[in-house]
Design an enzyme around this catalytic site. Sequence first.
Site, PDB file in Angstrom:
ATOM      1  N   ASP A 165     -10.020 -22.331 -17.858  1.00 36.66           N
ATOM      2  CA  ASP A 165     -10.025 -21.183 -18.760  1.00 36.66           C
ATOM      3  C   ASP A 165      -8.881 -21.406 -19.757  1.00 36.66           C
ATOM      4  O   ASP A 165      -8.035 -22.273 -19.583  1.00 36.66           O
ATOM      5  CB  ASP A 165      -9.902 -19.856 -17.996  1.00 36.66           C
ATOM      6  CG  ASP A 165     -10.456 -18.715 -18.846  1.00 36.66           C
ATOM      7  OD1 ASP A 165     -10.677 -18.924 -20.064  1.00 36.66           O
ATOM      8  OD2 ASP A 165     -10.678 -17.612 -18.330  1.00 36.66           O
TER       9      ASP A 165
HETATM   10  C1  BGC Z   1     -11.784 -16.127 -21.283  1.00 38.70           C
HETATM   11  C2  BGC Z   1     -13.024 -16.967 -21.065  1.00 38.70           C
HETATM   12  C3  BGC Z   1     -13.520 -17.465 -22.395  1.00 38.70           C
HETATM   13  C4  BGC Z   1     -12.428 -18.278 -23.053  1.00 38.70           C
HETATM   14  C5  BGC Z   1     -12.843 -18.905 -24.366  1.00 38.70           C
HETATM   15  C6  BGC Z   1     -10.755 -16.863 -22.119  1.00 38.70           C
HETATM   16  O1  BGC Z   1      -9.695 -16.046 -22.472  1.00 38.70           O
HETATM   17  O2  BGC Z   1     -11.243 -15.736 -20.042  1.00 38.70           O
HETATM   18  O3  BGC Z   1     -13.986 -16.225 -20.387  1.00 38.70           O
HETATM   19  O4  BGC Z   1     -14.690 -18.195 -22.228  1.00 38.70           O
HETATM   20  O5  BGC Z   1     -11.317 -17.438 -23.274  1.00 38.70           O
HETATM   21  O6  BGC Z   1     -12.948 -17.991 -25.369  1.00 38.70           O
END
Ligand code: BGC
Length: 761
Positions: A295
Amino acid sequence: MKITSITLLTFFAITTMHAQTKPYLDKTKPTEERITLLMKLMTLEEKVGQMNQYNGFWEVTGPAPKGGDAQTKYEHLRKGWVGSMLSVRGVKNVRAVQKIAVEESRLGIPLIIGFDVIHGYKTLSPIPLAEAASWDLDAIKKSAQVAADEASASGINWTFGPMMDVTREARWGRVMESSGEDPFLGSKIAIARIKGFQGDKMEDLLKVNTIAACAKHFAAYGFAEAGRDYNTVDISNSTLYNVVLPPFKAANDAGVRTFMNSFNILNGVPATGNSFLQRDILKGKWKFNGFIVTDWASIREMKNHGFAKDDADASAKAVTAGADMDMESHYYVAELVNLVKSGKVKEVLIDDAVRRILRVKFELGLFDDPYKYCDEAREKAEIGSKANNDAVLDMAKKSIVLLKNEANLLPLKKSGQKIALIGSLANDKTSPLGSWRIASDDETAISVLEGMQQYKDNTLTFEKGADLTIGKTTFIDELVFNTTDKSGFEAAKNAAKNADVVVMVLGEHGFQSGEARSRTNLDLPGVQQQLLEEIYKINPNIVLVLNNGRPLALPWASEHIPAIIEAWQLGTQTGNAVAQVLYGDYNPSGKLPMSFPRNVGQCPIYYNNYSTGRPVDVDKNVFWSHYSDVEKTPQFPFGFGLSYTTFEYKNLKINKSEFNKGEIVKVSVEVTNTGNYDGKEVVQLYIHDIVGSLARPVKELKGFELTNLKKGETKTITFTLTDKELGFFDNQGNYLVESGTFKIMVGGSSDKGLESQFELK
Ligand code: BGC
C-alpha cells in the site's frame, strides 16, 4: 497511414530484429519461457526497477521535467527502473509514459498502469457498500465490467480493487469501499468483482476491455481499533482465519492477479513486512503466483511502526516478507541493489518478485502490444456511454434498501400529490458520487431533485433548509460542516406545511466516508437533525432518504419518521434511481450488508457474534451481557430490508435428520409473495454449529438466493450445504468439520426466520 510495400518490409525487418535481440517478444513461446529469456537479459538494476512503482508526476505530454523529484522519476523511467505507474490516466498521457518505457529504455519493458477504479471510472456506480446491499452478484459483476471498460479505454490496465476487508466498524470511513461485515457475502462479491474486472478466464486478460484486479488490503485492515483509519489491529487467530482471510482466499481461487498489502500491524508485524501473511499463507499455502504491491508508502511506514530502523532495513524486511512492488516509498529503487550486492538480500528474492510482475504483464498482453489500451476512438466512444449509464442506473436501483414504510407512505402517488423536497443533498450533483472517484467530474450526478422532476403530474417544491457543508469539499481536505446557519429553515417549514408528503434527503457528504474519514459520531452531521425534527412538527408525513457511506445511528428518526429509504451514495444515476424507487417504478429489494447500530456506543456490532456466557437475563437481574441504557440489538440488522410487497416463508425442510460428513444437506423453503406488488426477495440461510471444539458464532450466513416473485406467486428455494459451509478454522488455520447438532435458519433477514436442525455424525 497508407501501407506500402516499403512500410511492410520495414515492419518485418524490425520484427525479425526484435525476435533476435528481444527473444521474449516471440509470441509463440510459452509465457514462463518468455519471462526466463527476458530476465536473462536484465541487469540487477533493471530487475529492481520492475519492483518500483511511481505516482504520476509531471505534465507527461509536455517537456521533460528539469529538477526535483519529477526529473528523477523521469530519468528512472528512461533507464528502465520503473515497473509501474499509478494515477496516470487518459490515452494521451498513458501513451506518453508508456512510450518512454518502451521506446527509450534499453529492454523496452512496458509499464503496468494502476489506478483506483473503485466504483466506476467516470460513469460511477454506487459505492461498493451500497452495491453489496443489492446481494445481486450478476449486477455487481456487470458494474465492475463497466468500470473496467471505461478505465481500460482510458489507458489503465490495473485497478486497485476490489477491497475485500471485512469490517464491523461503522466508525471506519473505509466501510464505504467494503462489502460489509460478513465473510460469506464478502467472498461472493469479491469473486463477482474480480470476474467483472478481469473476465471469467485468464485468457480474457488479453482483451482490451479487461484489467487486472487487486485483492486488498492483505490483511485485517478492516479491524483498525475503534474504527480510526491506519490504527493498530489486534485480532484473534479465529477472527483472522474465519472472518478476515476467506474473501482473500476466494479472490485467489478466482484468479485475482495481484494483491495489495495493508498499513496495519498483525501480531506486532506490519503487513508489508509480514512473512506469515505474504509468504506462508498467500504465496505458500494458497500458491498465489501473481504479485503483491505494497500500500502507499507502507515500506516507509514500517519505520514509524518501530519495525525497521532505516530505509535499507525496511526494504530488506519488506522484500524478504514477500512484498514485490514498492508503491511510492521509493525505497526499493534506492536500496535493493546495494542490499543484494552486500549479501543482505538474496537475489532469488528479487528474481521471484520480478518473475511475478512480468508474468502479469505478459498475461495482459502488454509485451505483444504495449499500446493496446491506448485507443482514442475507443476512449471517446466508451467513456460515459448510454450503455454504461444504463448499467449503473440498474445497479443503483438494486442497491437501495427500504428500512421503514409505515402507513404505506411509499410508493408515492404519481399524480395529484403536493410534495415538498427538503435537504441540500437533494439538490447536490457532487456528493452522491461518493468517495474514490478521482476520474469523475464534480456536478455530474443526477440529483434527487432532477430525478423527481421527471414525475411531472405532482406538484414538487424544493427547499434546501440548510447547507450541509461550508466551503470547498475535496478528496483530501477535512470537511467543514454548517452547524449554525438555520436561515433556510423557515422556507423549508412553509414548503412542508403545504405538502401532502415531505421527502427529506439527509445524511453524509460523499467525502465523509472513504480513506482517512473516520467518525466518532454516526448521526446526521450539521443542523440536519434539527431540521428533521422541526419539519416533523409541521408535517410528520416524512419520507427520509438517507445518503451515507456507512451505517448511521439514527434512533430518533427510526422511531418517529414513518418511511426511511437507505440510498447511500449511488453514483452518476443517483436521482433517477431514487425517484424510480420513491414512485414505485422500481420495487426495492436491497438488504443491509452491515448492521446499523442504535448508537455509536454499540460499535462494533455485528450479527455473527458469539453467544457469551450470559446471553439472556435468566435470573431477571442485571448480571447478563447487555447495556443498561439501550437494547443490545442493532437498530436495523444485517440482511434486513423491506419491499413494497410482503413475503411469507413456510415449509422449511431438510432432506434428512442425520448426515455423515461429506454428504450434501439439502434445505428447502417455500416463499410466497403475499402483497400487492411483484417483487424480489433475498432468501438467506444461516447456520449455527451449536457445540464445537471452539465456540462458534450464533449465526453464520451460508447461502442466499435472489428470487423474483410475482404477486401471489410461490417458489421453492433450495440450498445445499456441504463440508465447505459446515466447518471452520481452528486457531492454527486447520479446517475442521465437526460432528454435532446444526441449527438452520432461513428468512429475509439475519434476525428472524424459520428454524430447523440436523445432526452431523
Ligand atoms: C490506499 C489504497 C490505494 C492506494 C493508491 C492508499 O492510500 O490505502 O487502497 O489503492 O492508496 O491510491
